[in-house]
Design a protein around this motif. Sequence first.
Motif, PDB file in Angstrom:
ATOM      1  N   ILE A  37      20.734   7.045  55.278  1.00  0.00           N
ATOM      2  CA  ILE A  37      19.573   6.971  54.391  1.00  0.00           C
ATOM      3  C   ILE A  37      19.032   8.360  54.070  1.00  0.00           C
ATOM      4  CG2 ILE A  37      17.171   6.144  54.200  1.00  0.00           C
ATOM      5  CD1 ILE A  37      17.942   3.928  56.231  1.00  0.00           C
ATOM      6  N   LEU A  38      18.782   8.590  52.774  1.00  0.00           N
ATOM      7  CA  LEU A  38      17.978   9.749  52.370  1.00  0.00           C
ATOM      8  C   LEU A  38      16.583   9.209  52.102  1.00  0.00           C
ATOM      9  CD1 LEU A  38      17.107  12.514  51.253  1.00  0.00           C
ATOM     10  CD2 LEU A  38      18.181  11.889  49.079  1.00  0.00           C
ATOM     11  N   TYR A  39      15.598   9.763  52.801  1.00  0.00           N
ATOM     12  CA  TYR A  39      14.211   9.325  52.655  1.00  0.00           C
ATOM     13  C   TYR A  39      13.405  10.419  51.972  1.00  0.00           C
ATOM     14  CZ  TYR A  39       9.382   8.452  54.034  1.00  0.00           C
ATOM     15  OH  TYR A  39       8.015   8.270  54.025  1.00  0.00           O
ATOM     16  N   ILE A  40      12.727  10.064  50.893  1.00  0.00           N
ATOM     17  CA  ILE A  40      11.842  11.009  50.198  1.00  0.00           C
ATOM     18  C   ILE A  40      10.437  10.434  50.259  1.00  0.00           C
ATOM     19  CG2 ILE A  40      11.300  12.145  48.001  1.00  0.00           C
ATOM     20  CD1 ILE A  40      14.344  11.804  47.301  1.00  0.00           C
ATOM     21  N   TYR A  83      22.758  17.434  48.312  1.00  0.00           N
ATOM     22  CA  TYR A  83      23.416  17.539  49.620  1.00  0.00           C
ATOM     23  C   TYR A  83      23.574  16.158  50.274  1.00  0.00           C
ATOM     24  CZ  TYR A  83      24.588  18.950  54.335  1.00  0.00           C
ATOM     25  OH  TYR A  83      25.226  19.087  55.535  1.00  0.00           O
ATOM     26  N   ALA A  84      22.522  15.374  50.245  1.00  0.00           N
ATOM     27  CA  ALA A  84      22.568  14.062  50.913  1.00  0.00           C
ATOM     28  C   ALA A  84      23.521  13.100  50.210  1.00  0.00           C
ATOM     29  CB  ALA A  84      21.160  13.459  50.982  1.00  0.00           C
ATOM     30  N   VAL A  85      23.505  13.112  48.869  1.00  0.00           N
ATOM     31  CA  VAL A  85      24.303  12.134  48.115  1.00  0.00           C
ATOM     32  C   VAL A  85      25.764  12.578  47.988  1.00  0.00           C
ATOM     33  CG1 VAL A  85      24.580  11.028  45.842  1.00  0.00           C
ATOM     34  CG2 VAL A  85      22.305  11.211  46.878  1.00  0.00           C
ATOM     35  N   VAL A  86      25.978  13.835  47.639  1.00  0.00           N
ATOM     36  CA  VAL A  86      27.342  14.304  47.386  1.00  0.00           C
ATOM     37  C   VAL A  86      28.073  14.670  48.677  1.00  0.00           C
ATOM     38  CG1 VAL A  86      28.738  16.062  46.196  1.00  0.00           C
ATOM     39  CG2 VAL A  86      26.709  15.092  45.070  1.00  0.00           C
ATOM     40  N   HIS A  87      27.386  15.326  49.598  1.00  0.00           N
ATOM     41  CA  HIS A  87      28.065  15.819  50.798  1.00  0.00           C
ATOM     42  C   HIS A  87      27.941  14.884  52.003  1.00  0.00           C
ATOM     43  CE1 HIS A  87      29.109  19.585  48.798  1.00  0.00           C
ATOM     44  NE2 HIS A  87      27.931  19.472  48.226  1.00  0.00           N
ATOM     45  N   LEU A  88      26.712  14.450  52.296  1.00  0.00           N
ATOM     46  CA  LEU A  88      26.561  13.530  53.440  1.00  0.00           C
ATOM     47  C   LEU A  88      26.950  12.101  53.059  1.00  0.00           C
ATOM     48  CD1 LEU A  88      23.129  14.740  54.912  1.00  0.00           C
ATOM     49  CD2 LEU A  88      25.411  15.164  55.864  1.00  0.00           C
ATOM     50  N   LYS A  89      26.989  11.836  51.763  1.00  0.00           N
ATOM     51  CA  LYS A  89      27.355  10.517  51.238  1.00  0.00           C
ATOM     52  C   LYS A  89      26.506   9.391  51.828  1.00  0.00           C
ATOM     53  CE  LYS A  89      32.037  11.421  49.615  1.00  0.00           C
ATOM     54  NZ  LYS A  89      31.694  12.741  49.164  1.00  0.00           N
ATOM     55  N   ASN A 158      13.420   8.992  38.168  1.00  0.00           N
ATOM     56  CA  ASN A 158      13.817  10.406  38.162  1.00  0.00           C
ATOM     57  C   ASN A 158      15.082  10.627  38.991  1.00  0.00           C
ATOM     58  OD1 ASN A 158      11.725  11.131  36.518  1.00  0.00           O
ATOM     59  ND2 ASN A 158      10.380  11.834  38.165  1.00  0.00           N
ATOM     60  N   LEU A 159      15.209   9.889  40.074  1.00  0.00           N
ATOM     61  CA  LEU A 159      16.419   9.965  40.906  1.00  0.00           C
ATOM     62  C   LEU A 159      17.643   9.557  40.098  1.00  0.00           C
ATOM     63  CD1 LEU A 159      15.589   8.311  44.325  1.00  0.00           C
ATOM     64  CD2 LEU A 159      16.802  10.459  44.029  1.00  0.00           C
ATOM     65  N   VAL A 160      17.483   8.433  39.385  1.00  0.00           N
ATOM     66  CA  VAL A 160      18.584   7.874  38.608  1.00  0.00           C
ATOM     67  C   VAL A 160      18.965   8.787  37.432  1.00  0.00           C
ATOM     68  CG1 VAL A 160      19.219   5.871  37.179  1.00  0.00           C
ATOM     69  CG2 VAL A 160      18.095   5.520  39.362  1.00  0.00           C
ATOM     70  N   LYS A 161      18.064   9.692  37.070  1.00  0.00           N
ATOM     71  CA  LYS A 161      18.366  10.633  35.991  1.00  0.00           C
ATOM     72  C   LYS A 161      19.315  11.749  36.449  1.00  0.00           C
ATOM     73  CE  LYS A 161      13.874  10.126  33.687  1.00  0.00           C
ATOM     74  NZ  LYS A 161      12.532  10.758  33.626  1.00  0.00           N
ATOM     75  N   THR A 162      19.537  11.870  37.756  1.00  0.00           N
ATOM     76  CA  THR A 162      20.404  12.957  38.227  1.00  0.00           C
ATOM     77  C   THR A 162      21.865  12.515  38.195  1.00  0.00           C
ATOM     78  OG1 THR A 162      20.360  12.339  40.578  1.00  0.00           O
ATOM     79  CG2 THR A 162      18.581  13.766  39.807  1.00  0.00           C
ATOM     80  N   ALA A 164      24.258  13.297  40.258  1.00  0.00           N
ATOM     81  CA  ALA A 164      24.756  12.922  41.586  1.00  0.00           C
ATOM     82  C   ALA A 164      24.469  11.451  41.880  1.00  0.00           C
ATOM     83  CB  ALA A 164      24.108  13.808  42.650  1.00  0.00           C
ATOM     84  N   VAL A 165      23.268  11.002  41.573  1.00  0.00           N
ATOM     85  CA  VAL A 165      22.897   9.610  41.861  1.00  0.00           C
ATOM     86  C   VAL A 165      23.612   8.646  40.917  1.00  0.00           C
ATOM     87  CG1 VAL A 165      20.956   7.960  41.914  1.00  0.00           C
ATOM     88  CG2 VAL A 165      20.718  10.214  42.979  1.00  0.00           C
ATOM     89  N   GLN A 166      23.693   9.011  39.638  1.00  0.00           N
ATOM     90  CA  GLN A 166      24.411   8.147  38.681  1.00  0.00           C
ATOM     91  C   GLN A 166      25.858   7.935  39.117  1.00  0.00           C
ATOM     92  OE1 GLN A 166      24.154   9.627  34.628  1.00  0.00           O
ATOM     93  NE2 GLN A 166      21.908   9.617  34.664  1.00  0.00           N
ATOM     94  N   GLN A 167      26.517   9.011  39.493  1.00  0.00           N
ATOM     95  CA  GLN A 167      27.928   8.916  39.875  1.00  0.00           C
ATOM     96  C   GLN A 167      28.106   8.119  41.168  1.00  0.00           C
ATOM     97  OE1 GLN A 167      28.838  13.090  39.793  1.00  0.00           O
ATOM     98  NE2 GLN A 167      28.804  13.126  37.562  1.00  0.00           N
ATOM     99  N   ALA A 168      27.204   8.323  42.131  1.00  0.00           N
ATOM    100  CA  ALA A 168      27.330   7.618  43.410  1.00  0.00           C
ATOM    101  C   ALA A 168      26.977   6.138  43.277  1.00  0.00           C
ATOM    102  CB  ALA A 168      26.458   8.287  44.465  1.00  0.00           C
TER     103      ALA A 168
END
Length: 209
Positions: A37-40, A83-89, A158-162, A164-168
């Motif tokens: 989990i990535l928590y913001i 980092y969390a989405v692309v690298h830590l997955k 805003n997250l979904v606009k990135t 990294a998030v769209q691709q994941a």
Amino acid sequence: MTTFKKIFDYNQSWVSDKLQIEADYFEKLGQGQEPEILYIGCSDSRVTIEELTGAGPGEMFVHRNIANLVNNVDLNVMAVINYAVVHLKVKHVVVCGHYNCGGVKAAMQSLDLGILNPWLRNIRDVYRTHSAELNSIEDETKRYDRLVELNVQEQCINLVKTAAVQQAMKGRGLEVHGWVFDVRTGKLIDLNLDIHAILKKIMEIYKLD
Ligand code: CO
């Protein structure tokens, strides 16, 4: 009143407790992290997410700022997401707001707060986007609560606009969640946002992949 002695004493007993349950606990911890989990969340001292969810070390990658904002020119939050989405997955990204948020309250007032102005303007923009709904709520506390919820929703967008998030989301089923912590009851509330519906709606303009 918190004293530093109390903090270090607590830490010492925490270490002993952990070692009693698992002798190699810290050896394992030192080997790396695989949080799901990535928590913001908000920097507010009352929203101690690990304590109120029971998440232990290694379970959550955490980013906190005033009013849990995902601002696309904030290098800090953007680096954390990447980092969390692309690298830590991570499998999930959570944006968590909270009722009685001072940042959200400040954005509802006519007040010059210096360097906080550009930061809080993001929340004023959320208010403007949803002003018809918000202005129809007469009770000020309810309006304030609703702005907290809508702010979480907009930060999820805003997250979904990135990229990294769209691709994941498409590539490996990453999930985005919006939560609110109620400091008045201690309860954590899932706003059950339909992120895929949001994704579909904004993709015409924000598609990056
Ligand atoms: Co707050």
